[in-house]
Design a protein around this motif. Structure first.
Motif, short mmCIF file in Angstrom:
data_model
loop_
_atom_site.label_atom_id
_atom_site.label_comp_id
_atom_site.label_asym_id
_atom_site.label_seq_id
_atom_site.Cartn_x
_atom_site.Cartn_y
_atom_site.Cartn_z
N THR A 188 0.83 -1.20 0.00
CA THR A 188 0.00 0.00 0.00
C THR A 188 0.86 1.25 0.00
O THR A 188 2.02 1.24 0.41
N THR A 189 0.29 2.35 -0.45
CA THR A 189 1.01 3.62 -0.44
C THR A 189 1.10 4.16 0.98
O THR A 189 0.21 3.95 1.81
N LEU A 190 2.21 4.85 1.25
CA LEU A 190 2.44 5.37 2.60
C LEU A 190 1.49 6.52 2.94
O LEU A 190 1.00 6.62 4.06
N PHE A 191 1.21 7.38 1.95
CA PHE A 191 0.34 8.53 2.16
C PHE A 191 -0.93 8.41 1.33
O PHE A 191 -0.91 7.84 0.23
N ASP A 192 -2.00 8.94 1.85
CA ASP A 192 -3.23 9.07 1.09
C ASP A 192 -3.65 10.53 1.12
O ASP A 192 -3.42 11.25 2.11
N PHE A 193 -4.27 10.96 0.05
CA PHE A 193 -4.73 12.34 -0.05
C PHE A 193 -6.06 12.36 -0.80
O PHE A 193 -6.26 11.62 -1.76
N GLY A 194 -6.97 13.21 -0.34
CA GLY A 194 -8.24 13.34 -1.02
C GLY A 194 -9.00 14.56 -0.55
O GLY A 194 -8.46 15.41 0.18
N LEU A 195 -10.25 14.65 -0.95
CA LEU A 195 -11.09 15.81 -0.64
C LEU A 195 -12.33 15.35 0.10
O LEU A 195 -12.89 14.29 -0.18
N THR A 196 -12.78 16.16 1.04
CA THR A 196 -14.02 15.89 1.76
C THR A 196 -15.00 17.03 1.54
O THR A 196 -14.60 18.20 1.47
N THR A 197 -16.26 16.68 1.45
CA THR A 197 -17.34 17.67 1.40
C THR A 197 -18.43 17.20 2.35
O THR A 197 -18.56 16.00 2.62
N GLY A 198 -19.22 18.14 2.86
CA GLY A 198 -20.27 17.72 3.75
C GLY A 198 -21.10 18.85 4.31
O GLY A 198 -20.95 20.02 3.90
N VAL A 199 -21.96 18.50 5.24
CA VAL A 199 -22.80 19.47 5.94
C VAL A 199 -22.73 19.15 7.44
O VAL A 199 -22.45 18.01 7.84
N SER A 200 -22.97 20.15 8.25
CA SER A 200 -22.96 19.94 9.70
C SER A 200 -23.99 20.84 10.36
O SER A 200 -24.35 21.90 9.83
N TRP A 201 -24.44 20.42 11.52
CA TRP A 201 -25.41 21.19 12.30
C TRP A 201 -24.85 21.38 13.70
O TRP A 201 -24.50 20.42 14.37
N GLN A 202 -24.78 22.63 14.12
CA GLN A 202 -24.26 22.98 15.45
C GLN A 202 -25.43 23.10 16.41
O GLN A 202 -26.34 23.91 16.22
N PHE A 203 -25.42 22.27 17.47
CA PHE A 203 -26.47 22.31 18.47
C PHE A 203 -26.17 23.35 19.54
O PHE A 203 -25.10 23.93 19.60
N THR A 204 -27.11 23.55 20.43
CA THR A 204 -27.00 24.41 21.62
C THR A 204 -26.44 25.79 21.29
O THR A 204 -25.46 26.24 21.87
N LYS A 205 -27.07 26.44 20.33
CA LYS A 205 -26.77 27.84 19.98
C LYS A 205 -25.29 28.07 19.65
O LYS A 205 -24.66 29.02 20.10
N GLY A 206 -24.75 27.16 18.83
CA GLY A 206 -23.39 27.37 18.34
C GLY A 206 -22.31 26.83 19.23
O GLY A 206 -21.13 26.95 18.91
N LYS A 207 -22.63 26.22 20.34
CA LYS A 207 -21.64 25.64 21.24
C LYS A 207 -22.05 24.22 21.60
O LYS A 207 -23.18 23.81 21.42
N GLY A 208 -21.10 23.46 22.15
CA GLY A 208 -21.43 22.12 22.63
C GLY A 208 -21.26 21.06 21.57
O GLY A 208 -20.15 20.75 21.17
N LEU A 209 -22.36 20.49 21.08
CA LEU A 209 -22.32 19.38 20.15
C LEU A 209 -22.50 19.83 18.70
O LEU A 209 -23.23 20.78 18.42
N LYS A 210 -21.81 19.12 17.81
CA LYS A 210 -22.01 19.34 16.37
C LYS A 210 -22.05 17.98 15.69
O LYS A 210 -21.24 17.10 15.98
N LEU A 211 -22.99 17.80 14.78
CA LEU A 211 -23.14 16.57 14.02
C LEU A 211 -22.84 16.88 12.56
O LEU A 211 -23.40 17.82 11.99
N ALA A 212 -21.97 16.08 11.94
CA ALA A 212 -21.55 16.33 10.57
C ALA A 212 -21.64 15.07 9.73
O ALA A 212 -21.28 13.97 10.19
N ALA A 213 -22.12 15.22 8.50
CA ALA A 213 -22.12 14.14 7.51
C ALA A 213 -21.14 14.54 6.40
O ALA A 213 -21.25 15.64 5.85
N ARG A 214 -20.19 13.65 6.10
CA ARG A 214 -19.15 13.96 5.12
C ARG A 214 -18.98 12.82 4.12
O ARG A 214 -19.27 11.66 4.43
#
Length: 242
Positions: free
Chosen positions: A172-198
């Motif tokens: 296998t190759t030593l390094f991998d490189f790629g791109l991620t895209t997604g969306v996320s939702w920040q709970f508790t008025k911008g602080k605390g928990l965040k859930l992301a799908a990528r």
């Protein structure tokens, strides 16, 4: 030096800390200091469904990812986030087996299946834009360093399931490189928990000796948990007025 100029230095220290497996220590020591109006720090817990391209037979393999994150607020709607990946995998399952060079072993697994698993340390960088309330869209590069790679053969047998592991680091190759895209939702008025799908789109052939371009693909669901931070203070006049 302004806080913006400190971003590369903090990101580098952040990555080095995680790769040395000091997640708990840095969380305890720096959790409060790394959570301000301009920065958010914490743990990342994630589930991933991984696959590899250009194989005739393959199914998604489920894995668990673990790391730390550090988010900088650049402007009102723009954020820069670093995910230091301490436990991160790519691979696939239910792939066709291949000969292992031993007649006895090959006879056991010739009708079995193969799971490929590659472990990494890495850094995901994402630029995030808040499009509505606490809903973000994001994109960025992901670079990882391979630490382990193995092929796991499985065959059902009348005496019980049979397994055989083959070290694949040299294949296998030593390094991998790629791109991620997604969306996320920040709970508790911008602080605390965040859930992301990528979604991760690998750009490197992970198995150069095999036919085609065997790049990684990964659908990820991550939970970001803020550590430390200042607790909100109660306004005495407001509480008395209730």
């Amino acid at each position: 030096m302004s806080w913006v100029k400190k971003i590369p230095v903090l990101a580098l220290c952040f990555f080095i800390t995680v790769t040395s497996h000091s997640q708990v220590l840095i969380s305890i020591i720096f959790g409060d200091k790394l959570n301000t109006d301009k920065m958010t720090f914490g743990l990342m817990l994630g589930s991933a469904w991984n696959s590899l391209t250009d194989y005739s037979q393959v199914n998604a393999q489920a894995n668990f990812n673990l790391g730390l994150f550090l988010t900088f607020k650049l402007e009102q709607r723009f954020f820069l986030q670093f995910d230091a990946l301490a436990k991160y995998k790519l691979g696939a399952k239910d792939m066709p087996v291949y000969p292992l060079g031993d007649a006895t072993v090959d006879s056991i697994y010739q009708h079995g299946s193969l799971k490929r698993s590659i472990s990494y340390l890495g850094l995901n960088t994402s630029l995030q834009y808040r499009i509505w309330k606490y809903l973000n869209v994001e994109a960025g590069p992901n670079v990882t360093l391979r630490t382990k790679a193995k092929d796991i053969f499985h065959a059902a047998h009348e005496l019980g399931d049979q397994f055989f592991e083959k070290d694949m680091k040299e294949a296998t190759t030593l390094f991998d490189f790629g791109l991620t895209t997604g969306v996320s939702w920040q709970f508790t008025k911008g602080k605390g928990l965040k859930l992301a799908a990528r979604y991760y789109w690998g750009l490197v052939d992970l198995y150069p000796a095999d036919a085609g371009t065997n790049a990684g693909r990964s659908l990820q669901l991550n939970l970001y948990i803020q550590i430390g931070g200042k607790k909100p203070t109660t306004n005495r006049s407001d509480s008395n007025s209730k």
